[in-house]
Design a protein around this motif. Structure first.
Motif, PDB file in Angstrom:
ATOM      1  N   THR A   7      17.885  31.732 -26.988  1.00 27.93           N
ATOM      2  CA  THR A   7      19.320  31.913 -26.767  1.00 27.93           C
ATOM      3  C   THR A   7      20.011  30.567 -26.576  1.00 27.93           C
ATOM      4  OG1 THR A   7      18.970  34.070 -25.721  1.00 27.93           O
ATOM      5  CG2 THR A   7      21.055  32.965 -25.266  1.00 27.93           C
ATOM      6  N   PHE A   8      19.284  29.616 -25.997  1.00 26.61           N
ATOM      7  CA  PHE A   8      19.840  28.283 -25.767  1.00 26.61           C
ATOM      8  C   PHE A   8      19.621  27.341 -26.951  1.00 26.61           C
ATOM      9  CE2 PHE A   8      19.453  29.778 -21.362  1.00 26.61           C
ATOM     10  CZ  PHE A   8      20.675  29.373 -20.841  1.00 26.61           C
ATOM     11  N   GLY A   9      19.041  27.845 -28.035  1.00 22.92           N
ATOM     12  CA  GLY A   9      18.886  27.036 -29.244  1.00 22.92           C
ATOM     13  C   GLY A   9      17.563  26.323 -29.383  1.00 22.92           C
ATOM     14  N   PHE A  10      16.628  26.571 -28.456  1.00 18.60           N
ATOM     15  CA  PHE A  10      15.314  25.941 -28.542  1.00 18.60           C
ATOM     16  C   PHE A  10      14.280  26.928 -29.092  1.00 18.60           C
ATOM     17  CE2 PHE A  10      17.559  23.479 -25.283  1.00 18.60           C
ATOM     18  CZ  PHE A  10      17.403  22.202 -25.808  1.00 18.60           C
ATOM     19  N   THR A  11      13.122  26.414 -29.448  1.00 17.95           N
ATOM     20  CA  THR A  11      12.103  27.218 -30.129  1.00 17.95           C
ATOM     21  C   THR A  11      10.951  27.611 -29.223  1.00 17.95           C
ATOM     22  OG1 THR A  11      12.614  26.009 -32.159  1.00 17.95           O
ATOM     23  CG2 THR A  11      10.606  27.332 -32.156  1.00 17.95           C
ATOM     24  N   HIS A  12      10.487  26.671 -28.415  1.00 17.53           N
ATOM     25  CA  HIS A  12       9.305  26.916 -27.589  1.00 17.53           C
ATOM     26  C   HIS A  12       9.595  26.687 -26.117  1.00 17.53           C
ATOM     27  CE1 HIS A  12       6.578  27.450 -30.934  1.00 17.53           C
ATOM     28  NE2 HIS A  12       7.008  26.330 -31.483  1.00 17.53           N
ATOM     29  N   THR A  13       8.798  27.352 -25.294  1.00 16.23           N
ATOM     30  CA  THR A  13       8.902  27.153 -23.847  1.00 16.23           C
ATOM     31  C   THR A  13       7.508  26.964 -23.266  1.00 16.23           C
ATOM     32  OG1 THR A  13       9.821  28.057 -21.790  1.00 16.23           O
ATOM     33  CG2 THR A  13       8.762  29.610 -23.278  1.00 16.23           C
ATOM     34  N   THR A  14       7.424  26.133 -22.236  1.00 13.73           N
ATOM     35  CA  THR A  14       6.140  25.859 -21.584  1.00 13.73           C
ATOM     36  C   THR A  14       6.342  25.729 -20.083  1.00 13.73           C
ATOM     37  OG1 THR A  14       5.244  24.676 -23.507  1.00 13.73           O
ATOM     38  CG2 THR A  14       4.200  24.254 -21.386  1.00 13.73           C
TER      39      THR A  14
ATOM     40  N   LEU B 273      -4.004  18.145 -21.490  1.00 14.02           N
ATOM     41  CA  LEU B 273      -2.842  19.026 -21.398  1.00 14.02           C
ATOM     42  C   LEU B 273      -3.220  20.458 -21.032  1.00 14.02           C
ATOM     43  CD1 LEU B 273       0.172  19.532 -21.768  1.00 14.02           C
ATOM     44  CD2 LEU B 273      -0.213  19.744 -24.241  1.00 14.02           C
ATOM     45  N   ALA B 274      -4.275  20.992 -21.636  1.00 19.01           N
ATOM     46  CA  ALA B 274      -4.647  22.400 -21.434  1.00 19.01           C
ATOM     47  C   ALA B 274      -4.791  22.788 -19.958  1.00 19.01           C
ATOM     48  CB  ALA B 274      -5.919  22.719 -22.206  1.00 19.01           C
ATOM     49  N   PRO B 275      -5.453  21.979 -19.119  1.00 21.69           N
ATOM     50  CA  PRO B 275      -5.636  22.390 -17.719  1.00 21.69           C
ATOM     51  C   PRO B 275      -4.347  22.484 -16.907  1.00 21.69           C
ATOM     52  CG  PRO B 275      -7.252  20.726 -18.342  1.00 21.69           C
ATOM     53  CD  PRO B 275      -6.218  20.761 -19.432  1.00 21.69           C
ATOM     54  N   VAL B 276      -3.274  21.787 -17.328  1.00 19.96           N
ATOM     55  CA  VAL B 276      -2.036  21.813 -16.542  1.00 19.96           C
ATOM     56  C   VAL B 276      -1.010  22.792 -17.106  1.00 19.96           C
ATOM     57  CG1 VAL B 276      -2.341  19.469 -15.702  1.00 19.96           C
ATOM     58  CG2 VAL B 276      -1.039  19.848 -17.800  1.00 19.96           C
ATOM     59  N   VAL B 277      -1.286  23.356 -18.281  1.00 18.23           N
ATOM     60  CA  VAL B 277      -0.383  24.344 -18.874  1.00 18.23           C
ATOM     61  C   VAL B 277      -0.687  25.723 -18.304  1.00 18.23           C
ATOM     62  CG1 VAL B 277       0.243  25.559 -20.984  1.00 18.23           C
ATOM     63  CG2 VAL B 277       0.029  23.080 -21.011  1.00 18.23           C
ATOM     64  N   LEU B 278       0.340  26.376 -17.778  1.00 19.03           N
ATOM     65  CA  LEU B 278       0.173  27.723 -17.239  1.00 19.03           C
ATOM     66  C   LEU B 278       0.500  28.773 -18.287  1.00 19.03           C
ATOM     67  CD1 LEU B 278       1.774  27.242 -13.698  1.00 19.03           C
ATOM     68  CD2 LEU B 278      -0.638  27.138 -14.338  1.00 19.03           C
ATOM     69  N   GLU B 279       1.633  28.625 -18.931  1.00 15.50           N
ATOM     70  CA  GLU B 279       2.054  29.547 -19.987  1.00 15.50           C
ATOM     71  C   GLU B 279       2.801  28.741 -21.050  1.00 15.50           C
ATOM     72  OE1 GLU B 279       1.136  32.661 -19.824  1.00 15.50           O
ATOM     73  OE2 GLU B 279       0.551  32.748 -17.707  1.00 15.50           O
ATOM     74  N   THR B 280       2.634  29.115 -22.310  1.00 18.21           N
ATOM     75  CA  THR B 280       3.347  28.395 -23.367  1.00 18.21           C
ATOM     76  C   THR B 280       3.411  29.223 -24.646  1.00 18.21           C
ATOM     77  OG1 THR B 280       3.497  26.293 -24.583  1.00 18.21           O
ATOM     78  CG2 THR B 280       1.290  27.232 -24.277  1.00 18.21           C
ATOM     79  N   THR B 281       4.433  28.939 -25.448  1.00 17.21           N
ATOM     80  CA  THR B 281       4.522  29.528 -26.783  1.00 17.21           C
ATOM     81  C   THR B 281       4.189  28.491 -27.848  1.00 17.21           C
ATOM     82  OG1 THR B 281       6.899  29.011 -27.007  1.00 17.21           O
ATOM     83  CG2 THR B 281       6.322  31.140 -26.022  1.00 17.21           C
ATOM     84  N   VAL B 282       3.889  27.260 -27.416  1.00 18.21           N
ATOM     85  CA  VAL B 282       3.501  26.202 -28.354  1.00 18.21           C
ATOM     86  C   VAL B 282       2.143  26.561 -28.956  1.00 18.21           C
ATOM     87  CG1 VAL B 282       2.863  23.772 -28.557  1.00 18.21           C
ATOM     88  CG2 VAL B 282       4.807  24.427 -27.150  1.00 18.21           C
ATOM     89  N   PRO B 283       1.947  26.384 -30.258  1.00 18.96           N
ATOM     90  CA  PRO B 283       0.655  26.704 -30.880  1.00 18.96           C
ATOM     91  C   PRO B 283      -0.509  26.026 -30.182  1.00 18.96           C
ATOM     92  CG  PRO B 283       2.295  26.263 -32.572  1.00 18.96           C
ATOM     93  CD  PRO B 283       2.931  25.907 -31.252  1.00 18.96           C
ATOM     94  N   VAL B 284      -1.595  26.768 -30.044  1.00 19.56           N
ATOM     95  CA  VAL B 284      -2.769  26.233 -29.343  1.00 19.56           C
ATOM     96  C   VAL B 284      -3.336  25.016 -30.053  1.00 19.56           C
ATOM     97  CG1 VAL B 284      -4.405  27.738 -30.549  1.00 19.56           C
ATOM     98  CG2 VAL B 284      -4.969  26.874 -28.278  1.00 19.56           C
ATOM     99  N   ASN B 285      -3.150  24.935 -31.378  1.00 19.33           N
ATOM    100  CA  ASN B 285      -3.667  23.780 -32.114  1.00 19.33           C
ATOM    101  C   ASN B 285      -2.976  22.482 -31.693  1.00 19.33           C
ATOM    102  OD1 ASN B 285      -5.575  25.192 -33.538  1.00 19.33           O
ATOM    103  ND2 ASN B 285      -4.284  25.519 -35.334  1.00 19.33           N
ATOM    104  N   PHE B 286      -1.729  22.580 -31.268  1.00 20.23           N
ATOM    105  CA  PHE B 286      -1.024  21.397 -30.775  1.00 20.23           C
ATOM    106  C   PHE B 286      -1.690  20.895 -29.497  1.00 20.23           C
ATOM    107  CE2 PHE B 286       2.074  19.664 -27.745  1.00 20.23           C
ATOM    108  CZ  PHE B 286       2.492  18.534 -28.442  1.00 20.23           C
TER     109      PHE B 286
ATOM    110  N   GLN C 215      -2.561  33.254 -27.429  1.00 22.23           N
ATOM    111  CA  GLN C 215      -2.486  33.116 -25.970  1.00 22.23           C
ATOM    112  C   GLN C 215      -3.871  33.265 -25.342  1.00 22.23           C
ATOM    113  OE1 GLN C 215      -0.241  36.079 -23.831  1.00 22.23           O
ATOM    114  NE2 GLN C 215       0.185  34.694 -22.137  1.00 22.23           N
ATOM    115  N   LEU C 216      -4.710  34.128 -25.933  1.00 25.72           N
ATOM    116  CA  LEU C 216      -6.075  34.316 -25.428  1.00 25.72           C
ATOM    117  C   LEU C 216      -6.855  33.011 -25.478  1.00 25.72           C
ATOM    118  CD1 LEU C 216      -8.500  36.079 -24.548  1.00 25.72           C
ATOM    119  CD2 LEU C 216      -8.905  36.537 -26.988  1.00 25.72           C
ATOM    120  N   VAL C 217      -6.793  32.324 -26.612  1.00 25.46           N
ATOM    121  CA  VAL C 217      -7.520  31.061 -26.757  1.00 25.46           C
ATOM    122  C   VAL C 217      -6.975  30.018 -25.781  1.00 25.46           C
ATOM    123  CG1 VAL C 217      -7.986  29.125 -28.308  1.00 25.46           C
ATOM    124  CG2 VAL C 217      -8.190  31.474 -29.150  1.00 25.46           C
ATOM    125  N   ALA C 218      -5.647  29.929 -25.693  1.00 22.03           N
ATOM    126  CA  ALA C 218      -5.039  28.943 -24.792  1.00 22.03           C
ATOM    127  C   ALA C 218      -5.441  29.204 -23.341  1.00 22.03           C
ATOM    128  CB  ALA C 218      -3.518  28.985 -24.937  1.00 22.03           C
TER     129      ALA C 218
END
Length: 238
Positions: free
Chosen positions: A33-40, A52-65, A226-229
């Protein structure tokens, strides 16, 4: 719709979330709604954090990134997080507008551009336990007005409060994954399809999908990405 009316609608939608996957879907929708694509949602890295993986709680960024960042241990090279080190206000960043000190490494910048992460807003959140978190809204969007920045800051604080409530409400420990489920998740993290995993393990596609669906339910996820992440974050797989 006025800002106050929009904030009221956003608050109702976030509060209605009953699980972390539902929360992520709601915040993702608001992010767009605010014009952005991903949230973390992530912890602010402390000294010594280089993954990065251990400090990420939730994200829509692709796991490959995330895997690519961690493969080359590029988290310490990210100057974006330095913008909120001494600030409690949302901070906007953009590759075209900012020349941070130190600058982005070419490798990290190219990786972020590859995944469409060329601008964003980072909203810092101070938890009662003293830990700092950030909710990141990222994509390819022009700089928002100060009013919108303030609004994103309010959304971030409210969203984190709801997330923390959901997390604390999870009194029942996650069911333990079986050895086979972990094996299937590991192959999925390597980009293998159900058919390919089935050939590797001498199992049918149906059986592989069943293992994945069971793991998705056990870890309270919505899809394989999300499962893999989450499996990486929980150190179920490496």
């Amino acid at each position: 719709m006025t800002t106050l009316e929009r904030q009221s609608v956003f608050s109702q939608e976030i509060v209605a979330s009953q699980s972390r996957p539902e929360w992520l879907q709601t915040v993702s929708r608001l992010t767009k709604t605010f014009g952005f694509t991903h949230t973390t949602l992530m912890k602010v890295p402390t000294q010594g954090d280089d993954l990065l993986a251990p400090v990420v709680l939730e994200t829509t960024v692709p796991v490959n990134f995330i895997r690519s960042v961690d493969q080359h241990r590029k988290l310490p090279d990210c100057p974006i997080l330095a913008k909120i080190a001494n600030s409690s206000m949302p901070q906007y960043w953009c590759f075209e507008d900012d020349i941070p000190v130190p600058p982005y490494s070419a490798e990290l910048k190219n990786l972020m551009v590859q995944y469409g992460l060329v601008s964003g807003v980072i909203a810092p959140i101070n938890c009662l336990n003293g830990r700092r978190y950030v909710l990141r809204f990222e994509g390819d969007s022009p700089k928002p007005s100060q009013n919108v920045l303030n609004e994103l800051g309010i959304v971030a604080i409210h969203a984190f409060d709801v997330y923390d409530r959901i997390r604390k409400a999870e009194l029942v420990a996650p069911k333990t994954l079986t050895k086979r489920e972990i094996e299937v998740i590991r192959w999925t993290s390597h980009g293998k399809t159900s058919s390919e995993i089935g050939q590797i393990l001498s199992l049918s596609d149906h059986t592989i999908n069943a293992y994945l669906n069971n793991a998705i339910k056990k870890l309270d996820c919505v899809n394989r990405t999300q499962l893999v992440a989450k499996a990486i974050r929980l150190k179920v797989i490496s």
